[in-house]
Design a protein around this motif. Structure first.
Motif, PDB file in Angstrom:
ATOM      1  N   TYR A   1      55.791  35.362  43.233  1.00 55.87           N
ATOM      2  CA  TYR A   1      55.201  36.654  43.574  1.00 55.87           C
ATOM      3  C   TYR A   1      53.721  36.505  43.922  1.00 55.87           C
ATOM      4  O   TYR A   1      53.220  37.143  44.856  1.00 55.87           O
ATOM      5  CB  TYR A   1      55.356  37.638  42.413  1.00 55.87           C
ATOM      6  N   ARG A   2      53.044  35.670  43.180  1.00 56.44           N
ATOM      7  CA  ARG A   2      51.608  35.509  43.404  1.00 56.44           C
ATOM      8  C   ARG A   2      51.301  34.554  44.545  1.00 56.44           C
ATOM      9  O   ARG A   2      50.156  34.411  44.953  1.00 56.44           O
ATOM     10  CB  ARG A   2      50.923  35.028  42.128  1.00 56.44           C
ATOM     11  N   GLY A   3      52.339  33.861  45.043  1.00 54.08           N
ATOM     12  CA  GLY A   3      52.117  32.914  46.123  1.00 54.08           C
ATOM     13  C   GLY A   3      51.288  31.728  45.672  1.00 54.08           C
ATOM     14  O   GLY A   3      50.470  31.196  46.427  1.00 54.08           O
ATOM     15  N   MET A   4      51.529  31.290  44.422  1.00 51.22           N
ATOM     16  CA  MET A   4      50.736  30.205  43.840  1.00 51.22           C
ATOM     17  C   MET A   4      51.665  29.153  43.236  1.00 51.22           C
ATOM     18  O   MET A   4      52.834  29.402  42.989  1.00 51.22           O
ATOM     19  CB  MET A   4      49.804  30.752  42.741  1.00 51.22           C
ATOM     20  N   GLU A   5      51.108  27.966  43.003  1.00 47.16           N
ATOM     21  CA  GLU A   5      51.804  26.946  42.235  1.00 47.16           C
ATOM     22  C   GLU A   5      51.559  27.206  40.759  1.00 47.16           C
ATOM     23  O   GLU A   5      50.538  27.755  40.379  1.00 47.16           O
ATOM     24  CB  GLU A   5      51.301  25.548  42.616  1.00 47.16           C
ATOM     25  N   ARG A   6      52.515  26.788  39.923  1.00 46.67           N
ATOM     26  CA  ARG A   6      52.326  27.014  38.496  1.00 46.67           C
ATOM     27  C   ARG A   6      51.107  26.269  37.948  1.00 46.67           C
ATOM     28  O   ARG A   6      50.494  26.687  36.978  1.00 46.67           O
ATOM     29  CB  ARG A   6      53.591  26.656  37.726  1.00 46.67           C
ATOM     30  N   SER A   7      50.762  25.162  38.586  1.00 51.81           N
ATOM     31  CA  SER A   7      49.573  24.421  38.167  1.00 51.81           C
ATOM     32  C   SER A   7      48.298  25.237  38.384  1.00 51.81           C
ATOM     33  O   SER A   7      47.269  24.967  37.758  1.00 51.81           O
ATOM     34  CB  SER A   7      49.481  23.098  38.934  1.00 51.81           C
ATOM     35  N   GLN A   8      48.384  26.241  39.252  1.00 48.92           N
ATOM     36  CA  GLN A   8      47.239  27.118  39.495  1.00 48.92           C
ATOM     37  C   GLN A   8      47.198  28.289  38.517  1.00 48.92           C
ATOM     38  O   GLN A   8      46.257  29.073  38.526  1.00 48.92           O
ATOM     39  CB  GLN A   8      47.296  27.668  40.925  1.00 48.92           C
ATOM     40  N   ILE A   9      48.229  28.388  37.669  1.00 49.98           N
ATOM     41  CA  ILE A   9      48.332  29.510  36.736  1.00 49.98           C
ATOM     42  C   ILE A   9      48.259  29.048  35.283  1.00 49.98           C
ATOM     43  O   ILE A   9      47.414  29.516  34.522  1.00 49.98           O
ATOM     44  CB  ILE A   9      49.650  30.278  36.971  1.00 49.98           C
ATOM     45  N   VAL A  10      49.155  28.142  34.900  1.00 46.37           N
ATOM     46  CA  VAL A  10      49.235  27.688  33.509  1.00 46.37           C
ATOM     47  C   VAL A  10      47.934  26.986  33.106  1.00 46.37           C
ATOM     48  O   VAL A  10      47.468  26.073  33.791  1.00 46.37           O
ATOM     49  CB  VAL A  10      50.440  26.749  33.304  1.00 46.37           C
ATOM     50  N   GLY A  11      47.364  27.450  31.993  1.00 49.05           N
ATOM     51  CA  GLY A  11      46.100  26.893  31.507  1.00 49.05           C
ATOM     52  C   GLY A  11      44.872  27.602  32.055  1.00 49.05           C
ATOM     53  O   GLY A  11      43.756  27.362  31.593  1.00 49.05           O
ATOM     54  N   LYS A  12      45.088  28.487  33.034  1.00 52.07           N
ATOM     55  CA  LYS A  12      43.967  29.198  33.657  1.00 52.07           C
ATOM     56  C   LYS A  12      43.722  30.532  32.961  1.00 52.07           C
ATOM     57  O   LYS A  12      44.640  31.161  32.433  1.00 52.07           O
ATOM     58  CB  LYS A  12      44.249  29.444  35.138  1.00 52.07           C
ATOM     59  N   PRO A  13      42.480  31.034  32.984  1.00 52.70           N
ATOM     60  CA  PRO A  13      42.196  32.362  32.420  1.00 52.70           C
ATOM     61  C   PRO A  13      42.846  33.459  33.247  1.00 52.70           C
ATOM     62  O   PRO A  13      42.906  33.371  34.481  1.00 52.70           O
ATOM     63  CB  PRO A  13      40.665  32.457  32.493  1.00 52.70           C
ATOM     64  N   ALA A  14      43.345  34.490  32.581  1.00 47.63           N
ATOM     65  CA  ALA A  14      43.972  35.608  33.283  1.00 47.63           C
ATOM     66  C   ALA A  14      42.976  36.276  34.222  1.00 47.63           C
ATOM     67  O   ALA A  14      43.353  36.761  35.294  1.00 47.63           O
ATOM     68  CB  ALA A  14      44.510  36.623  32.279  1.00 47.63           C
ATOM     69  N   ARG A  15      41.718  36.320  33.834  1.00 46.92           N
ATOM     70  CA  ARG A  15      40.691  36.924  34.688  1.00 46.92           C
ATOM     71  C   ARG A  15      40.627  36.214  36.036  1.00 46.92           C
ATOM     72  O   ARG A  15      40.467  36.844  37.088  1.00 46.92           O
ATOM     73  CB  ARG A  15      39.330  36.829  33.985  1.00 46.92           C
ATOM     74  N   GLU A  16      40.778  34.894  36.011  1.00 43.06           N
ATOM     75  CA  GLU A  16      40.699  34.101  37.237  1.00 43.06           C
ATOM     76  C   GLU A  16      41.919  34.322  38.117  1.00 43.06           C
ATOM     77  O   GLU A  16      41.811  34.412  39.345  1.00 43.06           O
ATOM     78  CB  GLU A  16      40.578  32.620  36.866  1.00 43.06           C
ATOM     79  N   VAL A  17      43.098  34.402  37.519  1.00 39.97           N
ATOM     80  CA  VAL A  17      44.341  34.546  38.279  1.00 39.97           C
ATOM     81  C   VAL A  17      44.511  35.968  38.804  1.00 39.97           C
ATOM     82  O   VAL A  17      44.897  36.181  39.959  1.00 39.97           O
ATOM     83  CB  VAL A  17      45.552  34.154  37.409  1.00 39.97           C
ATOM     84  N   LEU A  18      44.216  36.960  37.962  1.00 38.22           N
ATOM     85  CA  LEU A  18      44.445  38.357  38.326  1.00 38.22           C
ATOM     86  C   LEU A  18      43.288  38.988  39.086  1.00 38.22           C
ATOM     87  O   LEU A  18      43.471  39.973  39.803  1.00 38.22           O
ATOM     88  CB  LEU A  18      44.711  39.188  37.063  1.00 38.22           C
ATOM     89  N   GLY A  19      42.102  38.467  38.888  1.00 39.56           N
ATOM     90  CA  GLY A  19      40.914  39.114  39.435  1.00 39.56           C
ATOM     91  C   GLY A  19      40.229  39.913  38.338  1.00 39.56           C
ATOM     92  O   GLY A  19      40.890  40.502  37.484  1.00 39.56           O
ATOM     93  N   THR A  20      38.916  39.931  38.353  1.00 36.90           N
ATOM     94  CA  THR A  20      38.139  40.557  37.277  1.00 36.90           C
ATOM     95  C   THR A  20      38.448  42.041  37.129  1.00 36.90           C
ATOM     96  O   THR A  20      38.611  42.554  36.014  1.00 36.90           O
ATOM     97  CB  THR A  20      36.634  40.373  37.536  1.00 36.90           C
ATOM     98  N   GLU A  21      38.552  42.773  38.225  1.00 35.93           N
ATOM     99  CA  GLU A  21      38.741  44.220  38.157  1.00 35.93           C
ATOM    100  C   GLU A  21      40.073  44.575  37.485  1.00 35.93           C
ATOM    101  O   GLU A  21      40.111  45.396  36.560  1.00 35.93           O
ATOM    102  CB  GLU A  21      38.690  44.827  39.556  1.00 35.93           C
ATOM    103  N   THR A  22      41.159  43.957  37.945  1.00 29.23           N
ATOM    104  CA  THR A  22      42.471  44.235  37.357  1.00 29.23           C
ATOM    105  C   THR A  22      42.514  43.826  35.889  1.00 29.23           C
ATOM    106  O   THR A  22      43.041  44.551  35.038  1.00 29.23           O
ATOM    107  CB  THR A  22      43.578  43.491  38.124  1.00 29.23           C
ATOM    108  N   PHE A  23      41.935  42.672  35.583  1.00 27.75           N
ATOM    109  CA  PHE A  23      41.952  42.184  34.204  1.00 27.75           C
ATOM    110  C   PHE A  23      41.180  43.114  33.285  1.00 27.75           C
ATOM    111  O   PHE A  23      41.670  43.502  32.221  1.00 27.75           O
ATOM    112  CB  PHE A  23      41.374  40.771  34.143  1.00 27.75           C
ATOM    113  N   GLU A  24      39.965  43.486  33.673  1.00 27.11           N
ATOM    114  CA  GLU A  24      39.104  44.293  32.802  1.00 27.11           C
ATOM    115  C   GLU A  24      39.601  45.733  32.670  1.00 27.11           C
ATOM    116  O   GLU A  24      39.588  46.305  31.580  1.00 27.11           O
ATOM    117  CB  GLU A  24      37.670  44.290  33.332  1.00 27.11           C
ATOM    118  N   LYS A  25      40.049  46.336  33.764  1.00 29.81           N
ATOM    119  CA  LYS A  25      40.412  47.754  33.748  1.00 29.81           C
ATOM    120  C   LYS A  25      41.805  48.023  33.183  1.00 29.81           C
ATOM    121  O   LYS A  25      42.047  49.109  32.630  1.00 29.81           O
ATOM    122  CB  LYS A  25      40.307  48.339  35.160  1.00 29.81           C
TER     123      LYS A  25
END
Length: 232
Positions: A95-119
């Motif tokens: 759905y995100r058009g990403m590899e799992r290596s770009q997601i697992v271990g990464k901060p949610a803020r980085e993957v989702l974007g600051t606005e979506t994460f914070e709000k």
């Protein structure tokens, strides 16, 4: 082979299944190595056996779990208290058009974007980390799919020191909502048609009764004209 492995001064390992006296089956991991004398000649063997039945059961359960998670059309992920992804299944990465290596271990803020994460996401995760099951809906825009309607459920996962992770399940309900709206529109159109039919029947009934009155009025008018004196 087994003997070649021992002769080459390596440890041979294998698994066997034993049946106990009470009818249970145990998986045994065995290992053997040669014991050598001063001149390097084999003088004996050292064998060790371990009961790994529970470990094998856990491995099989994990494989089944992975099959379910990976074959699911729902997006499934796990986030820890540092808001880092601990796990993400195939659907979530797709759905995100990403590899799992770009997601697992990464901060949610980085993957989702600051606005979506914070709000949105952070508040829901914090509520989940307090031990609550959290359910909500939101709209999310994906690179290849555009805007989608999502139903989200966050489940707290207990660790030794309390809730330390959150399992998140995201379900795409876009098509379901479209179908519900189409059904609602159809129902409204049907109700409107019923109303118009009722109005039509009422109007037809009124017109019929009015025609009957007109017939009587016309009949009396003709009768009065025939019986009225001339010149009046």
């Amino acid at each position: 082979t087994f003997w070649e492995t021992l002769v080459e001064k390596r440890t041979a390992r294998w698994e066997i299944v034993n049946k106990t006296k009470d009818g249970r089956f145990l998986t045994i991991e065995a290992s053997a190595s040669a014991v050598r004398g001063e001149r390097g000649r084999i003088t004996g063997f050292l064998a060790i056996q371990r009961d790994i039945t529970e470990r094998k059961r856990a491995e099989e359960a994990l494989k089944e779990y992975e099959k379910v998670v990976e074959s699911s059309e729902d997006m499934i992920l796990v986030v820890d208290r540092e808001y880092r992804y601990r796990m993400a299944n195939r659907a979530y990465a797709a759905y995100r058009g990403m590899e799992r290596s770009q997601i697992v271990g990464k901060p949610a803020r980085e993957v989702l974007g600051t606005e979506t994460f914070e709000k949105i996401v952070k508040k829901k995760l914090d509520e989940c980390f307090q031990g609550n099951i959290v359910r909500f809906e939101m709209k999310r825009t994906y690179p290849k799919l555009g805007q989608r309607d999502l139903s989200l459920a966050y489940f707290p996962i207990e660790g030794p020191a309390g809730v330390d992770r959150a399992a998140c399940i995201l379900t795409d309900i876009t098509e379901r909502l479209k179908a519900e709206k189409a059904l609602e529109k159809t129902q409204q159109q049907f109700l409107q048609a019923q109303k118009m039919e009722a109005v039509g029947r009422l109007a037809g009934g009124v017109a019929h009764d009015f025609n009957n009155l007109l017939t009587i009025i016309n009949g009396y008018s003709d009768l009065m004209l025939e019986t009225a004196p001339e010149g009046r």
